[in-house]
Design an enzyme around this catalytic site. Structure first.
Site, PDB file in Angstrom:
ATOM      1  N   HIS A 100       0.855  -1.199   0.000  1.00 52.83           N
ATOM      2  CA  HIS A 100       0.000   0.000   0.000  1.00 52.83           C
ATOM      3  C   HIS A 100       0.885   1.240   0.000  1.00 52.83           C
ATOM      4  CE1 HIS A 100       1.233  -0.349   4.191  1.00 52.83           C
ATOM      5  NE2 HIS A 100       0.862   0.909   4.388  1.00 52.83           N
ATOM      6  N   ASP A 102       0.543   5.156   2.010  1.00 55.36           N
ATOM      7  CA  ASP A 102      -0.218   5.589   3.179  1.00 55.36           C
ATOM      8  C   ASP A 102      -1.350   6.555   2.818  1.00 55.36           C
ATOM      9  OD1 ASP A 102       1.313   4.057   4.928  1.00 55.36           O
ATOM     10  OD2 ASP A 102       2.850   5.618   5.080  1.00 55.36           O
ATOM     11  N   HIS A 260       4.747   0.281   0.051  1.00 53.33           N
ATOM     12  CA  HIS A 260       5.568  -0.455   1.012  1.00 53.33           C
ATOM     13  C   HIS A 260       4.758  -1.597   1.622  1.00 53.33           C
ATOM     14  CE1 HIS A 260       3.636   2.808   3.241  1.00 53.33           C
ATOM     15  NE2 HIS A 260       3.696   2.052   4.321  1.00 53.33           N
ATOM     16  N   ARG A 275       5.863   6.344  13.731  1.00 47.21           N
ATOM     17  CA  ARG A 275       5.717   6.888  12.366  1.00 47.21           C
ATOM     18  C   ARG A 275       5.216   8.321  12.406  1.00 47.21           C
ATOM     19  NH1 ARG A 275       1.498   4.391   8.098  1.00 47.21           N
ATOM     20  NH2 ARG A 275       0.338   6.337   8.284  1.00 47.21           N
TER      21      ARG A 275
END
Ligand code: SIN
Length: 295
Positions: A100, A102, A260, A275
């Site tokens: 995917h 983000d 990723h 993150r």
């Protein structure tokens, strides 16, 4: 100004950067070299860092404003820092364990994400990245021509919607992350299938198997065969790199031009990451790009 060392880790994308301490403010010269490495390699990695949430955010602030994830809770005192944790005894899935990029279901999907490993497993738990520049550039001219003018619908519904996969994946058995589902995940957002990146002047494929649900004006059933082909092609091994985390590693990736995939192969071990996600612009179509270049 210090000179940084940039070592590519694969032919497709990805480079390790040496000679930068992210706990310190970066001077203009160092920052310019980091920006260039980021633009050239799409995902860049730093080793042996020790950063607080404030230092993490200070580095991120060079690239834009911060996103607060709509469905996954951030740290109580730093909501822009998303803890990505899997405890050793967590059963089931991991966060990000499918290809995917983000939050493509937003109107302005993420420009980039910066992931910091606070506690990396001794083995496993690597992250793979795939260049969506190469994914586009290796298509036939006929396919490129068809896709260049198309748009697709993105939605969080399959993950965070009322029937979303998060209901089972992050149920009461998973205590490490606070994920919510709800009606607001059911919305759809239209984006170009091929995206123009103004800084590089290149085109990249902008569909992914998690959030892209169909082509605009097509049913899900009609869209599936072409989406399946594109999503498989997008992550061919030769378009990818694979990063092995150590505690103290940091990755900065371009969500516009890379997908990723967080591997879930470290059962019985703990993995804790932080993150920070940088807000991007509305994706530019090829037409938008041509108009911007002509202006
Ligand atoms: C993510 O998709 O942001 C998580 C990536 C990872 O944990 O490696």
């Amino acid at each position: 100004m210090s000179s940084i060392e940039v070592s590519p880790i694969a032919g497709a994308l990805g480079a390790e950067i040496h000679g930068v301490d992210l706990s310190q403010p970066l001077d203009d010269g160092t920052l310019a070299q980091v920006r260039k490495a980021f633009a050239d390699h799409v995902v860049i990695f730093f080793r042996d860092q020790k950063i607080t949430p404030d230092q993490h955010l200070a580095f991120g602030a060079h690239f834009g404003e911060f996103d607060i994830h709509r469905f996954a809770a951030g740290l109580p005192d730093h909501p822009e820092v998303l803890p990505v944790i899997k405890e050793a005894d967590d059963q089931g899935g991991n966060f990000g364990g499918l290809w995917h990029s983000d939050v493509t279901f937003y109107e302005k999907p993420a420009l980039g994400s910066i992931l910091y490993a606070l506690d990396a497993p001794a083995y496993g738990g690597d992250t793979m990245f795939s260049s969506q520049y190469l994914a586009y550039e290796t298509l036939s001219d006929g396919m490129k021509e068809m896709l260049d003018g198309m748009t697709a619908m993105h939605s969080a519904k399959r993950v965070y919607g009322n029937q979303g996969t998060s209901i089972n994946r992050y149920g009461p058995q998973v205590k490490s992350m606070e994920i919510r589902t709800g009606d607001d995940a059911e919305a759809e957002m239209e984006h170009p299938v091929v995206r123009y990146i103004p800084e590089s002047g290149r085109r990249c494929l902008f569909v992914n198997p998690v959030y892209t649900i169909r082509f605009a004006g097509w049913t899900e059933e009609e869209s599936k065969p072409l989406l399946d082909f594109l999503c498989t092609h997008a992550v061919r091994p030769e378009h990818t790199c694979r990063f092995h985390w150590e505690t103290g590693s940091v990755a900065l990736w371009d969500n516009r031009a890379a997908q990723h995939y967080a591997l879930n192969d470290y059962h019985g071990q703990r993995r804790e990451m932080h993150r920070v996600t940088i807000v991007g612009e509305r994706p530019m179509s090829i037409g938008d790009g041509e108009r911007a270049k002509a202006a």
